[in-house]
Design an enzyme around this catalytic site. Structure first.
Site, PDB file in Angstrom:
ATOM      1  N   ALA A 104      -2.996 -14.527   3.014  1.00 17.96           N
ATOM      2  CA  ALA A 104      -3.052 -13.643   4.625  1.00 17.96           C
ATOM      3  C   ALA A 104      -4.817 -13.917   4.541  1.00 17.96           C
ATOM      4  N   ARG A 105      -5.380 -13.241   3.423  1.00 19.43           N
ATOM      5  CA  ARG A 105      -6.379 -13.328   3.563  1.00 19.43           C
ATOM      6  C   ARG A 105      -7.710 -14.537   4.151  1.00 19.43           C
ATOM      7  N   THR A 129       0.965  -1.149   0.359  1.00 22.23           N
ATOM      8  CA  THR A 129       0.349   0.063  -0.134  1.00 22.23           C
ATOM      9  C   THR A 129       1.000   1.356  -0.030  1.00 22.23           C
ATOM     10  N   GLU A 130       0.599   2.030  -0.860  1.00 21.84           N
ATOM     11  CA  GLU A 130       1.009   3.429  -0.730  1.00 21.84           C
ATOM     12  C   GLU A 130      -0.092   4.608  -0.347  1.00 21.84           C
ATOM     13  N   GLU A 173      -6.544  -6.163   3.900  1.00 23.36           N
ATOM     14  CA  GLU A 173      -6.749  -7.298   2.910  1.00 23.36           C
ATOM     15  C   GLU A 173      -7.537  -6.971   2.011  1.00 23.36           C
ATOM     16  N   LEU A 175     -23.561  -5.086  26.608  1.00 27.27           N
ATOM     17  CA  LEU A 175     -22.371  -4.872  28.145  1.00 27.27           C
ATOM     18  C   LEU A 175     -22.995  -3.451  28.428  1.00 27.27           C
ATOM     19  N   ASP A 181     -22.996  -3.380  22.539  1.00 23.46           N
ATOM     20  CA  ASP A 181     -24.373  -3.327  23.067  1.00 23.46           C
ATOM     21  C   ASP A 181     -25.116  -3.738  24.010  1.00 23.46           C
ATOM     22  N   PHE A 226     -13.765  -2.737 -11.861  1.00 22.70           N
ATOM     23  CA  PHE A 226     -12.540  -2.197 -11.987  1.00 22.70           C
ATOM     24  C   PHE A 226     -11.566  -1.413 -12.968  1.00 22.70           C
TER      25      PHE A 226
HETATM   26  P1  TGC Z   1      -6.276  -7.346 -11.498  1.00 21.55           P
HETATM   27  O1  TGC Z   1      -6.585  -7.353 -13.138  1.00 21.55           O
HETATM   28  O2  TGC Z   1      -8.011  -7.962 -10.893  1.00 21.55           O
HETATM   29  O3  TGC Z   1      -5.225  -9.488 -11.272  1.00 21.55           O
HETATM   30  C1  TGC Z   1      -3.613  -8.911 -12.241  1.00 21.55           C
HETATM   31  C2  TGC Z   1      -3.568 -10.060 -11.969  1.00 21.55           C
HETATM   32  O4  TGC Z   1      -3.286 -10.462 -10.949  1.00 21.55           O
HETATM   33  C3  TGC Z   1      -4.376 -11.854 -10.411  1.00 21.55           C
HETATM   34  N1  TGC Z   1      -4.834 -11.906  -9.278  1.00 21.55           N
HETATM   35  C4  TGC Z   1      -4.344 -12.334  -8.434  1.00 21.55           C
HETATM   36  N2  TGC Z   1      -3.451 -14.639  -7.943  1.00 21.55           N
HETATM   37  C5  TGC Z   1      -3.529 -14.442  -6.835  1.00 21.55           C
HETATM   38  N3  TGC Z   1      -4.701 -14.310  -5.960  1.00 21.55           N
HETATM   39  C6  TGC Z   1      -5.167 -13.949  -5.995  1.00 21.55           C
HETATM   40  N4  TGC Z   1      -6.218 -12.756  -5.065  1.00 21.55           N
HETATM   41  C7  TGC Z   1      -5.330 -12.630  -7.630  1.00 21.55           C
HETATM   42  N5  TGC Z   1      -6.210 -11.362  -7.843  1.00 21.55           N
HETATM   43  C8  TGC Z   1      -6.340 -11.044  -8.918  1.00 21.55           C
HETATM   44  C9  TGC Z   1      -5.001 -11.793 -12.140  1.00 21.55           C
HETATM   45  O5  TGC Z   1      -5.282 -12.869 -12.504  1.00 21.55           O
HETATM   46  C10 TGC Z   1      -4.102 -11.183 -13.166  1.00 21.55           C
HETATM   47  O6  TGC Z   1      -3.020 -12.176 -13.348  1.00 21.55           O
HETATM   48  P2  TGC Z   1      -2.833 -12.538 -15.242  1.00 21.55           P
HETATM   49  O7  TGC Z   1      -1.781 -13.144 -14.853  1.00 21.55           O
HETATM   50  O8  TGC Z   1      -3.847 -11.734 -16.066  1.00 21.55           O
HETATM   51  O9  TGC Z   1      -1.532 -10.733 -14.550  1.00 21.55           O
HETATM   52  O10 TGC Z   1      -5.698  -6.035 -11.475  1.00 21.55           O
HETATM   53  P3  TGC Z   1      -6.290  -5.565 -10.678  1.00 21.55           P
HETATM   54  O11 TGC Z   1      -5.773  -4.015 -10.681  1.00 21.55           O
HETATM   55  O12 TGC Z   1      -7.960  -5.058 -11.637  1.00 21.55           O
HETATM   56  O13 TGC Z   1      -7.243  -5.588  -8.881  1.00 21.55           O
HETATM   57  C11 TGC Z   1      -7.962  -5.875  -8.579  1.00 21.55           C
HETATM   58  C12 TGC Z   1      -8.056  -5.446  -7.199  1.00 21.55           C
HETATM   59  C13 TGC Z   1      -8.704  -4.607  -6.450  1.00 21.55           C
HETATM   60  C14 TGC Z   1      -8.888  -7.846  -6.597  1.00 21.55           C
HETATM   61  C15 TGC Z   1      -6.571  -6.145  -6.449  1.00 21.55           C
HETATM   62  O14 TGC Z   1      -5.914  -4.872  -6.373  1.00 21.55           O
HETATM   63  C16 TGC Z   1      -6.749  -5.979  -5.014  1.00 21.55           C
HETATM   64  O15 TGC Z   1      -7.222  -7.135  -4.282  1.00 21.55           O
HETATM   65  N6  TGC Z   1      -7.054  -4.992  -4.175  1.00 21.55           N
HETATM   66  C17 TGC Z   1      -6.884  -4.549  -2.879  1.00 21.55           C
HETATM   67  C18 TGC Z   1      -6.277  -4.341  -1.858  1.00 21.55           C
HETATM   68  C19 TGC Z   1      -5.146  -5.157  -1.146  1.00 21.55           C
HETATM   69  O16 TGC Z   1      -6.085  -5.920  -0.635  1.00 21.55           O
HETATM   70  N7  TGC Z   1      -3.856  -4.714  -0.138  1.00 21.55           N
HETATM   71  C20 TGC Z   1      -3.682  -5.181   1.262  1.00 21.55           C
HETATM   72  C21 TGC Z   1      -2.462  -4.848   1.420  1.00 21.55           C
HETATM   73  S1  TGC Z   1      -1.843  -5.739   2.775  1.00 21.55           S
HETATM   74  C22 TGC Z   1      -2.592  -6.078   3.891  1.00 21.55           C
HETATM   75  O17 TGC Z   1      -3.335  -5.308   3.805  1.00 21.55           O
HETATM   76  C23 TGC Z   1      -1.372  -6.219   4.935  1.00 21.55           C
HETATM   77  S2  TGC Z   1      -2.669  -6.296   6.483  1.00 21.55           S
HETATM   78  C24 TGC Z   1      -1.781  -7.394   8.083  1.00 21.55           C
HETATM   79  C25 TGC Z   1      -3.028  -8.360   7.743  1.00 21.55           C
HETATM   80  O18 TGC Z   1      -2.132  -9.124   7.170  1.00 21.55           O
HETATM   81  O19 TGC Z   1      -2.690  -8.700   8.945  1.00 21.55           O
HETATM   82  P1  FAD Z   2      -8.822   3.621  -0.402  1.00 26.02           P
HETATM   83  O1  FAD Z   2      -8.557   2.487  -1.222  1.00 26.02           O
HETATM   84  O2  FAD Z   2      -9.549   4.595  -0.381  1.00 26.02           O
HETATM   85  O3  FAD Z   2     -10.120   2.586   0.184  1.00 26.02           O
HETATM   86  C1  FAD Z   2     -11.171   4.229   0.822  1.00 26.02           C
HETATM   87  C2  FAD Z   2     -12.895   3.557   0.683  1.00 26.02           C
HETATM   88  O4  FAD Z   2     -13.492   3.248  -1.083  1.00 26.02           O
HETATM   89  C3  FAD Z   2     -13.275   1.885   1.038  1.00 26.02           C
HETATM   90  O5  FAD Z   2     -14.370   2.123   1.433  1.00 26.02           O
HETATM   91  C4  FAD Z   2     -13.336   1.002  -0.496  1.00 26.02           C
HETATM   92  O6  FAD Z   2     -13.703   0.013   0.057  1.00 26.02           O
HETATM   93  C5  FAD Z   2     -13.618   2.578  -1.293  1.00 26.02           C
HETATM   94  N1  FAD Z   2     -13.375   2.239  -2.926  1.00 26.02           N
HETATM   95  C6  FAD Z   2     -12.413   2.198  -3.402  1.00 26.02           C
HETATM   96  N2  FAD Z   2     -12.068   1.213  -4.276  1.00 26.02           N
HETATM   97  C7  FAD Z   2     -13.891   1.267  -5.131  1.00 26.02           C
HETATM   98  C8  FAD Z   2     -14.054   0.968  -5.724  1.00 26.02           C
HETATM   99  N3  FAD Z   2     -13.734   0.875  -7.086  1.00 26.02           N
HETATM  100  N4  FAD Z   2     -16.041   0.902  -5.884  1.00 26.02           N
HETATM  101  C9  FAD Z   2     -16.506   0.938  -4.664  1.00 26.02           C
HETATM  102  N5  FAD Z   2     -15.694   1.583  -3.612  1.00 26.02           N
HETATM  103  C10 FAD Z   2     -14.507   1.214  -3.339  1.00 26.02           C
HETATM  104  N6  FAD Z   2      -0.727  -2.274   3.840  1.00 26.02           N
HETATM  105  C11 FAD Z   2       0.106  -3.180   3.638  1.00 26.02           C
HETATM  106  O7  FAD Z   2       0.797  -3.128   2.305  1.00 26.02           O
HETATM  107  N7  FAD Z   2       0.337  -3.961   4.103  1.00 26.02           N
HETATM  108  C12 FAD Z   2       0.065  -3.877   5.791  1.00 26.02           C
HETATM  109  O8  FAD Z   2       0.981  -4.688   6.361  1.00 26.02           O
HETATM  110  C13 FAD Z   2      -0.894  -3.560   5.607  1.00 26.02           C
HETATM  111  N8  FAD Z   2      -0.989  -3.403   7.376  1.00 26.02           N
HETATM  112  C14 FAD Z   2      -1.760  -2.333   7.653  1.00 26.02           C
HETATM  113  C15 FAD Z   2      -2.225  -2.192   9.156  1.00 26.02           C
HETATM  114  C16 FAD Z   2      -3.742  -1.483   9.087  1.00 26.02           C
HETATM  115  C17 FAD Z   2      -3.711  -1.143  10.655  1.00 26.02           C
HETATM  116  C18 FAD Z   2      -4.474  -0.708   8.280  1.00 26.02           C
HETATM  117  C19 FAD Z   2      -5.556   0.333   8.378  1.00 26.02           C
HETATM  118  C20 FAD Z   2      -4.005  -0.637   7.069  1.00 26.02           C
HETATM  119  C21 FAD Z   2      -2.881  -1.422   6.110  1.00 26.02           C
HETATM  120  N9  FAD Z   2      -2.681  -1.690   4.912  1.00 26.02           N
HETATM  121  C22 FAD Z   2      -0.949  -2.582   4.688  1.00 26.02           C
HETATM  122  C23 FAD Z   2      -3.299  -1.380   4.371  1.00 26.02           C
HETATM  123  C24 FAD Z   2      -4.684  -1.337   3.567  1.00 26.02           C
HETATM  124  O9  FAD Z   2      -4.055  -3.019   2.952  1.00 26.02           O
HETATM  125  C25 FAD Z   2      -5.208  -0.730   3.065  1.00 26.02           C
HETATM  126  O10 FAD Z   2      -5.768   0.178   4.088  1.00 26.02           O
HETATM  127  C26 FAD Z   2      -6.529  -1.004   2.186  1.00 26.02           C
HETATM  128  O11 FAD Z   2      -6.758  -2.007   0.839  1.00 26.02           O
HETATM  129  C27 FAD Z   2      -7.648   0.038   1.467  1.00 26.02           C
HETATM  130  O12 FAD Z   2      -6.794   1.107   1.340  1.00 26.02           O
HETATM  131  P2  FAD Z   2      -7.276   2.761   1.098  1.00 26.02           P
HETATM  132  O13 FAD Z   2      -7.033   2.852   3.151  1.00 26.02           O
HETATM  133  O14 FAD Z   2      -5.870   3.059   0.628  1.00 26.02           O
HETATM  134  O15 FAD Z   2      -8.558   3.029   0.974  1.00 26.02           O
END
Ligand code: TGC
Ligand code: FAD
Length: 389
Positions: free
Chosen positions: A247-248, A137-138, A368, A343, A341, A388
């Protein structure tokens, strides 16, 4: 109040577990009860992570638990899920630490690294001697990591890295950062060790959620990396997204733990608290809430066990994981809100764990992949229309 970590097993799901799986769960539960629960409110209050328990978590095989070789425990995905469930029954921050270490950082190397990188880093990470973080994430790119601006350019044999990652769990306490960046060919991954010149971290304070977890910004200013820092098999966005799927999966299980603690707490409290001269649990409106909680937790357990079996058989898809993460975290959040609620005023103090779980789950619902992002992933799967684009 009775043991809040106790089981909730309305459908005898325990009978579907092997004795090894049950033993793993019970060992982790004893560890949590002994080493974590007595101190967790203090860590949440002080915004500190209980780093002192990392060696014991490693000893119990929690890091990279479902990976094979390289000093990892090689457990099946049911056992791995049960570990996440028990950790999150204590605090989402603890499960987060384990998720980031195992499913994001170790898995990133396991799936995308060279043999040399795997041998160098994975055994040390499994032992908890080397802590990882995962920088995707950025500041301006959360749900759309594909838009990332962090960039690496070739410099002789090596690379020069520039950019900022934000909201990174374990950021400032990590020895090794997995950093995703754009190169000429697309998106790829790098291993950046702590202390590399130009790499700095800054912790994010003022969080009302995940206070027992460290969250940081990672800053890269002309960071010079050797060729050996590049993950050679990380080609395109699917490399980090593949780690997110791992992770999910663990988060879907973890949500059961947080929900179970809230349910147990609400049940005990409403059975003992009297208003209008009867226990609260005797009122129909309260029973309705308890039954709803029981129902949703039981459904969450069934989803996770089936998902684990599909994963072990190599039949699961990322969309199955999206379904489980989206549903389980959202239901856990609703359960935590209802428990708070029920409690009454006691629901807002740290004498009870409910408000802490509720606040933590707000993060879990966002990170995630937010609830709505997973809705769109599933919507795309069933309609064939990509929201998307
Ligand atoms: P898209 O075109 O959908 O996909 C690009 C390529 O990736 C493949 N792919 C996957 N592969 C494995 N697992 C998945 N879940 C995959 N989803 C997609 C896809 O097949 C494609 O492959 P190829 O061969 O065609 O290149 O890409 P998009 O840019 O449209 O992305 C869509 C979207 C929204 C699904 C994706 O960007 C997304 O999942 N966004 C959410 C971001 C997110 O979850 N960030 C988390 C950051 S880490 C974090 O929060 C850690 S928290 C700490 C903890 O876990 O406790
Ligand atoms: P945004 O993407 O700006 O989303 C804001 C709102 O808009 C949300 O309600 C979302 O659902 C909605 N939205 C976004 N796109 C759409 C769309 N296309 N259509 C409709 N609604 C949409 N990231 C890492 O990389 N590594 C880590 O270890 C990590 N740890 C974290 C720990 C904590 C405590 C927190 C809070 C976050 C962490 N994250 C990490 C980041 C996390 O994955 C992001 O916060 C998350 O992916 C959402 O991104 P954002 O906060 O920029 O929200």
């Amino acid at each position: 109040m009775a043991d809040l970590l106790r089981d909730l097993d309305f459908f005898h799901i325990d009978e579907l577990l092997t004795s090894e799986e049950r033993a793993t769960r019970d060992t982790v539960r004893r560890f949590i009860s002994r080493e974590v629960l007595p101190h967790i409110e203090r860590h949440f209050a002080n915004e500190t992570f209980p780093k002192e328990i990392v060696p014991q978590m490693a000893e119990l095989g929690m890091f990279g638990a479902n990976l094979k070789g390289y000093g990892c425990a090689g457990m099946n995905n049911v056992a791995y899920g049960l570990i996440m469930q028990e950790l999150e029954a204590a605090d989402s921050g603890l499960r987060s630490f384990a998720s980031v270490q195992s499913s994001l950082s170790m898995y990133a190397i396991y799936a995308n690294g060279s043999e040399e990188q795997k041998k160098r880093y994975l055994p040390e990470m499994a032992k908890g001697r080397l802590i990882g973080c995962f920088g995707l994430t950025e500041p301006d790119h959360g749900s759309d990591p594909g838009g990332m601006e962090t960039r690496a350019r070739k410099d002789g044999d090596g690379w020069i890295l520039n950019g900022t990652k934000r909201w990174i769990t374990n950021g400032s306490i990590a020895d090794l950062a997995i950093v995703w960046a754009r190169v000429d060919e697309g998106i790829t991954g790098f291993l950046v060790e702590k202390g590399t010149p130009g790499f700095s971290t800054r912790d994010i304070h003022g969080k009302f959620s995940m206070r027992a977890s460290i969250t940081s910004e990672l800053i890269f200013e002309d960071v010079r990396l050797p060729a050996s820092a590049h993950l050679p098999n990380a080609r395109g966005l699917k490399a980090p997204l593949g780690c997110l799927t791992q992770a999910r999966y663990g988060i879907a299980w973890g949500a059961i733990g947080a929900a179970r603690t809230c349910y147990n707490c609400a049940l005990d409290y409403t059975k003992s608290r009297k208003q209008f001269s009867r226990p609260l649990a005797g009122y129909q409106l309260v029973q309705n809430k308890l039954v709803k909680m029981l129902t949703e937790i039981t459904k969450m357990q069934m989803i996770c066990l089936r998902l684990a079996h599909l994963k072990d058989e190599g039949k699961y898809r990322p969309e199955h994981v999206s379904f489980a993460k989206r549903n389980n975290v959202n239901e856990a959040l609703k359960i935590a809100r209802d428990a708070r609620d029920m409690l009454g005023a006691n629901g807002i103090v740290n004498e009870y764990p409910v408000i802490r779980h509720l606040l933590n789950l707000e993060t879990v619902n966002t990170y995630e992949g937010t609830f709505d992002v997973h809705t769109l992933i599933l919507g795309r799967d069933i309609t064939g229309e990509n929201a998307f684009e």
